[in-house]
Design a protein around this motif. Structure first.
Motif, PDB file in Angstrom:
ATOM      1  N   PRO A  22       0.956  -1.197   0.105  1.00  0.00           N
ATOM      2  CA  PRO A  22      -0.158   0.145  -0.206  1.00  0.00           C
ATOM      3  C   PRO A  22       0.883   1.313   0.068  1.00  0.00           C
ATOM      4  O   PRO A  22       2.108   1.213   0.605  1.00  0.00           O
ATOM      5  N   PRO A  23       0.308   2.172  -0.558  1.00  0.00           N
ATOM      6  CA  PRO A  23       1.174   3.523  -0.720  1.00  0.00           C
ATOM      7  C   PRO A  23       1.414   4.229   0.848  1.00  0.00           C
ATOM      8  O   PRO A  23       0.563   3.934   1.751  1.00  0.00           O
ATOM      9  N   VAL A  24       2.501   4.809   0.933  1.00  0.00           N
ATOM     10  CA  VAL A  24       2.878   5.316   2.377  1.00  0.00           C
ATOM     11  C   VAL A  24       2.955   6.952   2.271  1.00  0.00           C
ATOM     12  O   VAL A  24       3.313   7.206   1.151  1.00  0.00           O
ATOM     13  N   ALA A  25       2.710   7.576   3.506  1.00  0.00           N
ATOM     14  CA  ALA A  25       2.822   9.173   3.265  1.00  0.00           C
ATOM     15  C   ALA A  25       4.192   9.497   3.760  1.00  0.00           C
ATOM     16  O   ALA A  25       4.805  10.430   2.826  1.00  0.00           O
ATOM     17  N   GLN A  26       4.957   8.720   4.570  1.00  0.00           N
ATOM     18  CA  GLN A  26       6.223   9.114   4.706  1.00  0.00           C
ATOM     19  C   GLN A  26       7.186   8.073   3.926  1.00  0.00           C
ATOM     20  O   GLN A  26       6.928   7.096   3.940  1.00  0.00           O
ATOM     21  N   PRO A  27       8.649   8.603   3.690  1.00  0.00           N
ATOM     22  CA  PRO A  27       9.324   7.581   3.306  1.00  0.00           C
ATOM     23  C   PRO A  27       9.816   6.799   4.199  1.00  0.00           C
ATOM     24  O   PRO A  27       9.904   7.034   5.280  1.00  0.00           O
ATOM     25  N   ARG A  28      10.001   5.374   3.749  1.00  0.00           N
ATOM     26  CA  ARG A  28      10.301   4.262   4.545  1.00  0.00           C
ATOM     27  C   ARG A  28      11.538   3.485   4.111  1.00  0.00           C
ATOM     28  O   ARG A  28      11.494   3.545   2.845  1.00  0.00           O
ATOM     29  N   ARG A  29      12.211   2.924   5.068  1.00  0.00           N
ATOM     30  CA  ARG A  29      13.289   2.190   4.874  1.00  0.00           C
ATOM     31  C   ARG A  29      12.867   0.864   4.115  1.00  0.00           C
ATOM     32  O   ARG A  29      12.256   0.074   4.497  1.00  0.00           O
ATOM     33  N   VAL A  30      13.336   0.412   3.032  1.00  0.00           N
ATOM     34  CA  VAL A  30      13.270  -0.733   2.400  1.00  0.00           C
ATOM     35  C   VAL A  30      14.335  -1.726   2.383  1.00  0.00           C
ATOM     36  O   VAL A  30      15.507  -1.204   1.848  1.00  0.00           O
ATOM     37  N   VAL A  31      14.473  -3.048   2.568  1.00  0.00           N
ATOM     38  CA  VAL A  31      15.504  -3.827   2.518  1.00  0.00           C
ATOM     39  C   VAL A  31      15.309  -4.706   1.251  1.00  0.00           C
ATOM     40  O   VAL A  31      14.417  -5.359   1.117  1.00  0.00           O
ATOM     41  N   VAL A  32      16.232  -4.775   0.290  1.00  0.00           N
ATOM     42  CA  VAL A  32      15.977  -5.777  -0.882  1.00  0.00           C
ATOM     43  C   VAL A  32      17.151  -6.712  -0.711  1.00  0.00           C
ATOM     44  O   VAL A  32      18.233  -6.610  -0.530  1.00  0.00           O
TER      45      VAL A  32
END
Length: 78
Positions: A22-32
């Motif tokens: 789902p879309p988020v309002a604040q930038p979030r950390r993502v681990v690939v």
């Protein structure tokens, strides 16, 4: 709680394979996490194969391993 979504990396773009997060309002950390085995198309050299196999028989001597192999063959032949 961690959530996972399957995607494919094409160049520098992520293409979602299933449901997108789902879309988020604040930038979030993502681990690939990249699966190297799927891209491993080059055959291993004999040196690499032997290096990976080193220690796979445990600490038994060569004679002990050959003796165990001979016993296995005899049991198979029965």
């Amino acid at each position: 709680m961690l959530q996972s979504y399957q995607a494919q990396l094409q160049g520098n773009q992520v293409v979602w394979l299933g449901a997108a997060p789902p879309p988020v309002a604040q930038p979030r950390r993502v681990v690939v996490v990249m699966d190297e085995s799927a891209n491993d198309t080059q055959p291993l050299s004999l040196t690499e194969i032997l290096a990976r196999a080193r220690g796979s028989l445990g600490h038994a001597s060569r004679e002990a391993v050959l003796n165990e192999l001979a016993q296995s063959r005899q049991a198979w032949d029965r």
